[in-house]
Design a protein around this motif. Structure first.
Motif, PDB file in Angstrom:
ATOM      1  N   UNK A 252     -22.169 -61.448   4.574  1.00 39.80           N
ATOM      2  CA  UNK A 252     -22.115 -59.987   4.565  1.00 39.80           C
ATOM      3  C   UNK A 252     -22.213 -59.440   3.136  1.00 39.80           C
ATOM      4  N   UNK A 253     -21.596 -60.150   2.181  1.00 37.78           N
ATOM      5  CA  UNK A 253     -21.677 -59.721   0.779  1.00 37.78           C
ATOM      6  C   UNK A 253     -23.125 -59.755   0.289  1.00 37.78           C
ATOM      7  N   UNK A 254     -23.861 -60.799   0.650  1.00 37.46           N
ATOM      8  CA  UNK A 254     -25.262 -60.877   0.237  1.00 37.46           C
ATOM      9  C   UNK A 254     -26.098 -59.789   0.914  1.00 37.46           C
ATOM     10  N   UNK A 255     -25.751 -59.424   2.146  1.00 31.90           N
ATOM     11  CA  UNK A 255     -26.468 -58.334   2.824  1.00 31.90           C
ATOM     12  C   UNK A 255     -26.236 -57.003   2.091  1.00 31.90           C
ATOM     13  N   UNK A 256     -24.974 -56.785   1.669  1.00 31.02           N
ATOM     14  CA  UNK A 256     -24.660 -55.561   0.931  1.00 31.02           C
ATOM     15  C   UNK A 256     -25.409 -55.553  -0.400  1.00 31.02           C
ATOM     16  N   UNK A 257     -25.432 -56.691  -1.090  1.00 31.04           N
ATOM     17  CA  UNK A 257     -26.142 -56.788  -2.366  1.00 31.04           C
ATOM     18  C   UNK A 257     -27.631 -56.492  -2.179  1.00 31.04           C
ATOM     19  N   UNK A 258     -28.225 -57.020  -1.110  1.00 31.70           N
ATOM     20  CA  UNK A 258     -29.634 -56.742  -0.827  1.00 31.70           C
ATOM     21  C   UNK A 258     -29.859 -55.250  -0.595  1.00 31.70           C
ATOM     22  N   UNK A 259     -28.937 -54.607   0.135  1.00 25.36           N
ATOM     23  CA  UNK A 259     -29.060 -53.171   0.391  1.00 25.36           C
ATOM     24  C   UNK A 259     -28.954 -52.370  -0.910  1.00 25.36           C
ATOM     25  N   UNK A 260     -28.034 -52.782  -1.788  1.00 24.15           N
ATOM     26  CA  UNK A 260     -27.872 -52.094  -3.073  1.00 24.15           C
ATOM     27  C   UNK A 260     -29.153 -52.207  -3.898  1.00 24.15           C
ATOM     28  N   UNK A 261     -29.731 -53.402  -3.971  1.00 17.91           N
ATOM     29  CA  UNK A 261     -30.971 -53.572  -4.729  1.00 17.91           C
ATOM     30  C   UNK A 261     -32.113 -52.780  -4.098  1.00 17.91           C
ATOM     31  N   UNK A 262     -32.147 -52.697  -2.767  1.00 20.47           N
ATOM     32  CA  UNK A 262     -33.183 -51.909  -2.095  1.00 20.47           C
ATOM     33  C   UNK A 262     -33.060 -50.443  -2.488  1.00 20.47           C
ATOM     34  N   UNK A 263     -31.842 -49.927  -2.530  1.00 24.97           N
ATOM     35  CA  UNK A 263     -31.622 -48.529  -2.921  1.00 24.97           C
ATOM     36  C   UNK A 263     -32.026 -48.322  -4.383  1.00 24.97           C
ATOM     37  N   UNK A 264     -31.631 -49.252  -5.255  1.00 27.73           N
ATOM     38  CA  UNK A 264     -31.975 -49.134  -6.682  1.00 27.73           C
ATOM     39  C   UNK A 264     -33.493 -49.135  -6.871  1.00 27.73           C
ATOM     40  N   UNK A 265     -34.192 -50.046  -6.193  1.00 33.59           N
ATOM     41  CA  UNK A 265     -35.645 -50.120  -6.352  1.00 33.59           C
ATOM     42  C   UNK A 265     -36.336 -48.899  -5.742  1.00 33.59           C
ATOM     43  N   UNK A 266     -35.780 -48.348  -4.666  1.00 35.13           N
ATOM     44  CA  UNK A 266     -36.339 -47.134  -4.068  1.00 35.13           C
ATOM     45  C   UNK A 266     -36.209 -45.965  -5.040  1.00 35.13           C
ATOM     46  N   UNK A 267     -35.040 -45.844  -5.690  1.00 38.32           N
ATOM     47  CA  UNK A 267     -34.842 -44.784  -6.681  1.00 38.32           C
ATOM     48  C   UNK A 267     -35.812 -44.963  -7.847  1.00 38.32           C
ATOM     49  N   UNK A 268     -35.995 -46.208  -8.297  1.00 34.42           N
ATOM     50  CA  UNK A 268     -36.918 -46.481  -9.408  1.00 34.42           C
ATOM     51  C   UNK A 268     -38.345 -46.063  -9.044  1.00 34.42           C
ATOM     52  N   UNK A 269     -38.787 -46.401  -7.854  1.00 31.30           N
ATOM     53  CA  UNK A 269     -40.149 -46.055  -7.434  1.00 31.30           C
ATOM     54  C   UNK A 269     -40.301 -44.546  -7.330  1.00 31.30           C
ATOM     55  N   UNK A 270     -39.293 -43.862  -6.780  1.00 32.73           N
ATOM     56  CA  UNK A 270     -39.348 -42.405  -6.688  1.00 32.73           C
ATOM     57  C   UNK A 270     -39.439 -41.760  -8.067  1.00 32.73           C
ATOM     58  N   UNK A 271     -38.671 -42.282  -9.011  1.00 29.80           N
ATOM     59  CA  UNK A 271     -38.712 -41.743 -10.370  1.00 29.80           C
ATOM     60  C   UNK A 271     -40.092 -41.952 -10.993  1.00 29.80           C
ATOM     61  N   UNK A 272     -40.688 -43.107 -10.774  1.00 29.25           N
ATOM     62  CA  UNK A 272     -42.022 -43.355 -11.326  1.00 29.25           C
ATOM     63  C   UNK A 272     -43.068 -42.479 -10.659  1.00 29.25           C
ATOM     64  N   UNK A 273     -42.907 -42.184  -9.376  1.00 29.54           N
ATOM     65  CA  UNK A 273     -43.841 -41.286  -8.705  1.00 29.54           C
ATOM     66  C   UNK A 273     -43.705 -39.861  -9.220  1.00 29.54           C
ATOM     67  N   UNK A 274     -42.480 -39.442  -9.483  1.00 25.50           N
ATOM     68  CA  UNK A 274     -42.254 -38.083 -10.013  1.00 25.50           C
ATOM     69  C   UNK A 274     -42.854 -37.955 -11.404  1.00 25.50           C
ATOM     70  N   UNK A 275     -42.656 -39.001 -12.219  1.00 27.72           N
ATOM     71  CA  UNK A 275     -43.156 -38.958 -13.593  1.00 27.72           C
ATOM     72  C   UNK A 275     -44.663 -38.951 -13.593  1.00 27.72           C
TER      73      UNK A 275
END
Length: 135
Positions: free
Chosen positions: A112-135
């Motif tokens: 379950x901890x690894x699932x949470x970690x995967x979800x956190x990284x997915x959110x971080x990478x989604x935010x990064x992609x959104x920021x690059x699209x905005x820029x």
């Protein structure tokens, strides 16, 4: 704009614009007939620049969306952002490898901890992609 360099030739000088400005960092070379003439050019250009700055402040045509894009562009193109992005990719890869190699069942606390970690990284990478699209 500002006086950036004196040439080896008498009376020659260069005025450079800012890279983010209207003229995108262009350089303009001038030659004056005398020291007084050169000082007159420099004083005149400075006066025009100061007036333009005042007008630009009064007529700030930059919308809120453009300001957000400019701030995001500065952030995304910064070396720190790129270093953090690379670090996140390496951490994500390391966690994925550890999860795959350990073979934790999903119903265990470690799984379950690894699932949470995967979800956190997915959110971080989604935010990064959104920021690059905005820029």
């Amino acid at each position: 704009a500002g006086l950036t360099k004196w040439s080896n030739y008498d009376g020659e000088f260069v005025i450079s614009t800012t890279p983010e400005g209207y003229n995108l960092g262009r350089k303009y070379q001038f030659r004056a007939l005398s020291g007084e003439d050169m000082q007159g050019w420099i004083d005149g250009v400075r006066a025009v620049v100061e007036e333009a700055k005042m007008i630009h402040k009064l007529e700030d045509k930059t919308s809120a969306w453009q300001k957000i894009k400019q701030a995001t562009r500065r952030m995304v193109t910064s070396p720190m952002f790129e270093n953090v992005s690379v670090a996140m990719i390496l951490l994500s890869t390391t966690c994925s490898i550890m999860s795959l190699e350990a073979h934790f069942p999903r119903d265990t606390p470690a799984g379950q901890a690894f699932m949470v970690i995967e979800d956190v990284f997915t959110i971080i990478f989604t935010i990064e992609i959104c920021m690059e699209l905005i820029a």
